[in-house]
Each structure stands twice: as C-alpha cells, then as structure tokens.
Enzyme design. Structure first.
Site, mmCIF file in Angstrom:
data_model
loop_
_atom_site.group_PDB
_atom_site.id
_atom_site.type_symbol
_atom_site.label_atom_id
_atom_site.label_comp_id
_atom_site.label_asym_id
_atom_site.label_seq_id
_atom_site.Cartn_x
_atom_site.Cartn_y
_atom_site.Cartn_z
ATOM 1 N N HIS A 41 0.833 -1.201 0.000
ATOM 2 C CA HIS A 41 0.000 0.000 0.000
ATOM 3 C C HIS A 41 0.870 1.254 0.000
ATOM 4 O O HIS A 41 0.545 2.248 -0.667
ATOM 5 C CB HIS A 41 -0.910 -0.050 1.234
ATOM 6 C CG HIS A 41 -1.771 1.146 1.412
ATOM 7 N ND1 HIS A 41 -1.826 1.853 2.597
ATOM 8 C CD2 HIS A 41 -2.634 1.781 0.571
ATOM 9 C CE1 HIS A 41 -2.677 2.857 2.481
ATOM 10 N NE2 HIS A 41 -3.183 2.842 1.268
ATOM 11 N N GLU A 44 2.075 2.143 -3.443
ATOM 12 C CA GLU A 44 0.998 2.804 -4.198
ATOM 13 C C GLU A 44 0.984 4.305 -3.911
ATOM 14 O O GLU A 44 0.880 5.137 -4.825
ATOM 15 C CB GLU A 44 -0.347 2.180 -3.821
ATOM 16 C CG GLU A 44 -1.555 2.874 -4.408
ATOM 17 C CD GLU A 44 -2.756 2.822 -3.490
ATOM 18 O OE1 GLU A 44 -3.347 3.896 -3.231
ATOM 19 O OE2 GLU A 44 -3.117 1.725 -3.026
ATOM 20 N N HIS A 45 1.103 4.676 -2.635
ATOM 21 C CA HIS A 45 1.136 6.095 -2.275
ATOM 22 C C HIS A 45 2.350 6.785 -2.896
ATOM 23 O O HIS A 45 2.247 7.919 -3.379
ATOM 24 C CB HIS A 45 1.189 6.245 -0.750
ATOM 25 C CG HIS A 45 -0.153 6.215 -0.090
ATOM 26 N ND1 HIS A 45 -0.632 7.235 0.703
ATOM 27 C CD2 HIS A 45 -1.132 5.268 -0.095
ATOM 28 C CE1 HIS A 45 -1.834 6.934 1.153
ATOM 29 N NE2 HIS A 45 -2.156 5.732 0.687
ATOM 30 N N GLU A 121 5.422 10.522 4.000
ATOM 31 C CA GLU A 121 4.229 9.713 3.732
ATOM 32 C C GLU A 121 3.894 8.773 4.883
ATOM 33 O O GLU A 121 2.748 8.317 5.005
ATOM 34 C CB GLU A 121 4.426 8.919 2.441
ATOM 35 C CG GLU A 121 3.137 8.457 1.780
ATOM 36 C CD GLU A 121 2.268 9.608 1.280
ATOM 37 O OE1 GLU A 121 1.044 9.405 1.141
ATOM 38 O OE2 GLU A 121 2.817 10.699 1.015
ATOM 39 N N GLU A 128 -4.230 7.489 8.012
ATOM 40 C CA GLU A 128 -5.230 6.647 7.352
ATOM 41 C C GLU A 128 -5.568 5.454 8.230
ATOM 42 O O GLU A 128 -6.739 5.051 8.348
ATOM 43 C CB GLU A 128 -4.673 6.187 5.999
ATOM 44 C CG GLU A 128 -5.678 5.562 5.066
ATOM 45 C CD GLU A 128 -5.099 5.268 3.695
ATOM 46 O OE1 GLU A 128 -5.426 4.192 3.138
ATOM 47 O OE2 GLU A 128 -4.312 6.094 3.174
#
Length: 225
Positions: A41, A44-45, A121, A128
C-alpha cells in the site's frame, strides 16, 4: 509484449472523448515479507509522490490541469492480491493521452522513492490507519482471523501494522517495488473513445522498452483453507 507485459484495448464511444486507463499489478499485500507489512500500500502512495518524468507532485498537477480530480478521475487501490492504478482522461488531445500513458509507464518502472517523501508519507498512512479504527474496523479485526484462518491472508491486511509503518527501512520499501513491479506481473488496460491503432502504438513504444525481469522472484499463490 516480449517482456511479458499484457495489454488490453477496447473502443467504447460513450461517453465521447473519454477513456479509462489502468495499470494492474499482480502483486498485493499477500506478497509482503514479515518486515514489509503495509508496504504494498505504501508503494501505491509513493507512485503519486514523484517519478522519473513527474518529480514530486508534478504528475498530480498535470492531471488536474486537464480537468481531472483526485478520487473521481485519479485513483489507486491495494488489496491482498493486486494493486491497480486508475486514470479517467479526456481523449480529444493526443498530448494528454501520450502523457497519461507515460505516467503509467513511470509507475510501472520509475517511481522515485525520495527519502524525504517516504518519511513524510509515513504520517499520511498512519493517519489513514488511525481514521479506520472505528467499530467497523474492530469487527473486521475479529472476523478476518476466523474467515482467513491458517492462511497468509489473515495477517496481511492492506493497511499493515503501525510499528512497521513507523520504522521500516527505505530499502525494504524499494525491495517490494523491484521484486514485484515487473512486466510479467503487469497489464495495461485502455477503454474508451479513441483510435485503437494509435493507443496500441503508444503502449508498444512505452511499455515494450521496460526490461524483462532477470531471475525474477517466484510469484506464489496462496489459498485459504
């Protein structure tokens, strides 16, 4: 293509002057090593935080300059078995089509992984994770170990673990990318209102030049008892 990448093109004339683009990677959280939980994941970011031809936020700026908006027209998702990047683009400009496919090519092989962007990030993804700590998440946390019992899926939920998200080394993040983002595990899909011969020519030019993997790590398939 010769390097193993597959592509799918379909003309669909409604809505006019629009197309959907996908880069689909046959790799998700189930392929993470124990010290990489959450990093599928995270990759992806990072794709949206800089690549060879679109440093830092220039990719998002380009897409938004064409009238696209994050979420509605620009998106991505990571699941257990795959990662999918999505663009919904106008097709009345050949330059936008070509540049959008260049962005998919960058995501396939040229994400930058700048150290400062990686560390920035971490906070985004931890937030999140925190926003997902409601009642629904508590139910899922109880359900998944039962539904997926004795399978690798049971401990590879896409968000990962906060401890690893805070402390993983940059090399382990980049290792996931180099192991699994390779032509034989990728497909490009383009559906919409366009000349298919033009799209095919661009795909062959942009994606055919990506080197095939040398001694690739075997891509295991896991089942659920």
């Amino acid at each position: 293509l010769a390097n193993g990448l597959r592509y799918y093109i379909r003309v669909n004339e409604q809505p006019r002057n629009r197309a959907e683009l996908r880069l689909v990677v046959n790799a998700g959280t189930v392929l993470e090593d124990a010290d990489q939980r959450g990093l599928a994941h995270f990759v992806e970011h990072m794709a949206f935080n800089g690549s060879k031809h679109f440093p830092k936020q220039e990719g998002i700026a380009f897409l938004q300059s064409t009238g696209m908006h994050f979420g509605a027209h620009i998106n991505a998702n990571t699941s257990f078995d795959q990662t999918v990047y999505e663009l919904h683009i106008p097709t009345d400009s050949p330059a936008i089509i070509d540049r959008s496919l260049l962005m998919l090519e960058d995501w396939a092989q040229a994400v930058s992984f700048e150290p400062a962007e990686i560390d920035k990030e971490r906070g985004v993804i931890l937030e999140e994770w925190r926003t997902g700590l409601g009642a629904g998440a508590r139910i899922l946390d109880a359900e998944w170990p039962v539904l997926l019992k004795d399978s690798r899926y049971a401990d590879r939920l896409p968000i990962g673990t906060p401890d690893i998200l805070r402390t993983f080394s940059h090399d382990r993040l980049k290792k996931f990318y180099t192991d699994w983002y390779r032509p034989d595990l990728m497909a490009v899909i383009v559906v919409g209102d366009f000349d298919p011969a033009v799209i095919e020519k661009i795909i062959k030019s942009r994606f055919g030049s990506i080197p095939a993997a040398v001694s690739p790590r075997p891509r295991p398939v896991y089942d659920v008892p």
